[in-house]
Each structure stands twice: as C-alpha cells, then as structure tokens.
Design a protein around this motif. Structure first.
Motif, PDB file in Angstrom:
ATOM      1  N   GLN A  20      78.187  51.800 -44.451  1.00 30.89           N
ATOM      2  CA  GLN A  20      77.327  50.716 -44.927  1.00 30.89           C
ATOM      3  C   GLN A  20      76.684  51.078 -46.263  1.00 30.89           C
ATOM      4  OE1 GLN A  20      75.168  50.045 -40.988  1.00 30.89           O
ATOM      5  NE2 GLN A  20      74.869  48.132 -42.102  1.00 30.89           N
ATOM      6  N   ALA A  21      76.177  52.289 -46.359  1.00 30.34           N
ATOM      7  CA  ALA A  21      75.542  52.710 -47.611  1.00 30.34           C
ATOM      8  C   ALA A  21      76.539  52.655 -48.759  1.00 30.34           C
ATOM      9  CB  ALA A  21      74.964  54.117 -47.463  1.00 30.34           C
ATOM     10  N   ILE A  22      77.756  53.105 -48.518  1.00 31.42           N
ATOM     11  CA  ILE A  22      78.783  53.088 -49.564  1.00 31.42           C
ATOM     12  C   ILE A  22      79.101  51.647 -49.972  1.00 31.42           C
ATOM     13  CG2 ILE A  22      81.191  53.679 -50.086  1.00 31.42           C
ATOM     14  CD1 ILE A  22      79.196  56.097 -49.952  1.00 31.42           C
ATOM     15  N   LEU A  23      79.296  50.782 -48.982  1.00 28.86           N
ATOM     16  CA  LEU A  23      79.629  49.384 -49.268  1.00 28.86           C
ATOM     17  C   LEU A  23      78.473  48.660 -49.951  1.00 28.86           C
ATOM     18  CD1 LEU A  23      81.571  46.965 -48.958  1.00 28.86           C
ATOM     19  CD2 LEU A  23      80.536  46.555 -46.730  1.00 28.86           C
ATOM     20  N   GLU A  24      77.292  48.759 -49.377  1.00 28.12           N
ATOM     21  CA  GLU A  24      76.141  48.008 -49.881  1.00 28.12           C
ATOM     22  C   GLU A  24      75.668  48.487 -51.256  1.00 28.12           C
ATOM     23  OE1 GLU A  24      74.859  45.309 -48.581  1.00 28.12           O
ATOM     24  OE2 GLU A  24      75.980  45.354 -46.707  1.00 28.12           O
ATOM     25  N   SER A  25      75.944  49.729 -51.573  1.00 26.37           N
ATOM     26  CA  SER A  25      75.453  50.287 -52.839  1.00 26.37           C
ATOM     27  C   SER A  25      76.523  50.409 -53.909  1.00 26.37           C
ATOM     28  CB  SER A  25      74.854  51.675 -52.579  1.00 26.37           C
ATOM     29  OG  SER A  25      75.893  52.580 -52.241  1.00 26.37           O
ATOM     30  N   GLY A  26      77.696  49.835 -53.657  1.00 29.74           N
ATOM     31  CA  GLY A  26      78.759  49.942 -54.653  1.00 29.74           C
ATOM     32  C   GLY A  26      79.115  51.397 -54.939  1.00 29.74           C
ATOM     33  N   GLY A  27      79.290  52.170 -53.871  1.00 24.92           N
ATOM     34  CA  GLY A  27      79.613  53.584 -54.039  1.00 24.92           C
ATOM     35  C   GLY A  27      78.433  54.408 -54.518  1.00 24.92           C
ATOM     36  N   LEU A  28      77.240  53.993 -54.143  1.00 26.48           N
ATOM     37  CA  LEU A  28      75.970  54.659 -54.494  1.00 26.48           C
ATOM     38  C   LEU A  28      75.620  54.510 -55.973  1.00 26.48           C
ATOM     39  CD1 LEU A  28      76.410  57.950 -52.408  1.00 26.48           C
ATOM     40  CD2 LEU A  28      75.329  55.807 -51.712  1.00 26.48           C
TER      41      LEU A  28
END
Length: 119
Positions: A20-28
């Motif tokens: 989720q973090a990767i998806l929601e943050s555009g790869g951070l």
C-alpha cells in the motif's frame, strides 16, 4: 527503512501494508510524501486518534515524519485482529478504485524486504 518500521510497529498484514505504501506514494516519491510525509494517502481523520500534526493540502493528513505516517496507519488498523485484509480494505473503503486489491497484488516485493517484514 519502511519495512523495519512496519515490522517494529507490529502492523498487521505487513506485506499488504508495505505494498500500500509503495502504491499510494508512487514508489515513496510522490509530492504527498515529499511535502506532508504521508505514505498512505491518509486523509485527516475526523473521529479516531492520529499521529498527524494537522491537515495539509486537500485535507490529507500531514506528519512530522514518515514514521508518524506508519504509526498513524497502525492506529487506523485498530486493536482488533484483522483476519482477511482484503475484506478489511474494502469495508473501510480505503480506495475508490474497484481493482485496488489487484493493483496491490501486482506490486513486487523483494525477498530481502519480505524477510524483514516477516522476521
């Protein structure tokens, strides 16, 4: 590192949350991460406790650090054991897209990260 924070904060279903973090943050790398330390695209909560320092742009929660964003996600999950995470995300209406779970499944997580998350 994000994987260590998710593990150390005892976040339920750590692999899904990492994805989720990767998806929601555009790869951070998204603007929301850079300007508001918000890894999960969380809006400012109305009723629950939060680690957010306040509302930022477009009512997205703003955090002092990305670690506060992870801690806030732990609060979002609550204390109750979550057995079926896909159902949990759908019941909480985490995303407005119909294929959110499929998008999460498509994110590849390295063996190194999986080892950290599950240790």
């Amino acid at each position: 590192m994000l994987a260590y924070a998710i593990r150390d904060m005892d976040i339920q279903h750590p692999e899904w949350v990492y994805r989720q973090a990767i998806l929601e943050s555009g790869g951070l790398c998204s603007k929301l991460v850079r300007t508001q330390n918000n890894l999960f695209g969380m809006k400012m909560p109305k009723r629950r406790d939060t680690f957010a320092s306040g509302p930022g742009r477009n009512r997205y929660a703003k955090y002092e650090s990305w670690a506060h964003s992870v801690a806030d996600y732990k609060l979002y999950q609550g204390e109750k054991e979550i057995k079926d995470y896909k159902s949990f995300l759908k019941s909480r209406k985490y995303s407005e897209t119909n294929n959110y779970v499929e998008r999460l499944k498509s994110i590849k997580v390295s063996e190194r990260i999986l080892k950290i998350l599950n240790s």
